[in-house]
Design an enzyme around this catalytic site. Structure first.
Site: not given
Length: 221
Positions: A185, A196
């Site tokens: 992301h 992430c």
């Protein structure tokens, strides 16, 4: 009357003859054809018939023509310099990344689209049937204690705008989940994540539009 005119004519004729012969006196010295020496008798001196005039040799002065001095200035040389053709720039073509440069063997062997992440190099790629179609691009993995999982995974889901419930609804644009709770992301490339894979806005949009659910994602240490 006629007799008077004849008499006058005879007198005039006799006068004319006397004038031509020096007035009737015997010349002292006659030279040539009746020419009278100057001073003899009272008649005008006759011009000698045989005039031995010296031949006039008209010798015109030779004109020595001096060579004409040329006043024409030499023409300046107007040869233009040859135009030099600029050499083409010898910029080396950018090296094309191939699947051999990607450290993800399973992603390179997968059919369709796939993703590869190199945590130690902070690089990520997109592949299509084993060929690199995008990357390498910069990425930032999870921090110590929240490391990004390594291994071979598949895309689980995609969300254009995901909010993290675990971290106070933090926005996660262009989320592509490949592990429960961990996704590609848009995120900071200066601050490590909580597991992430942070990408730039441009790169995360490319990953979001390219990857599909079920595609292979391989993460190497």
């Amino acid at each position: 009357m006629k007799r008077l005119l004849v008499g006058i004519a005879a007198v005039a004729s006799a006068f004319a003859l006397a004038a031509c012969s020096g007035g009737g006196a015997s010349p002292a010295n006659v030279t040539g054809g009746g020419a009278v020496e100057a001073g003899a008798g009272g008649g005008a001196p006759a011009v000698s018939a045989t005039s031995s005039a010296a031949p006039t040799t008209s010798s015109a002065p030779a004109t020595t023509s001096s060579p004409a001095t040329s006043t024409t200035k030499p023409k300046p040389t107007t040869t233009k310099p040859k135009a030099t053709t600029p050499k083409p720039a010898t910029t080396k073509p950018k090296a094309v990344t191939t699947s051999a440069d990607v450290p993800c063997a399973k992603a390179a062997a997968a059919s369709g689209t796939a993703a590869c992440v190199d945590i130690s190099a902070h690089k990520a790629w997109l592949l299509q049937d084993g060929k690199v179609i995008y990357g390498p691009v910069s990425m930032l993995p999870g921090r110590k204690g929240n490391a990004t999982p390594t291994g071979s995974f598949r895309v689980l889901s995609k969300e254009k705008m995901h909010y993290s419930r675990e971290f106070d609804n933090a926005p996660m644009p262009n989320s592509v989940f490949f592990y429960p709770g961990d996704a590609f992301h848009t995120g900071s490339l200066k601050t490590y994540s909580h597991g992430c894979v942070h990408l730039s806005a441009t790169s995360s949009l490319k990953f979001f539009n390219t990857l599909h659910v079920g595609d292979v994602v391989q993460v190497v240490p």
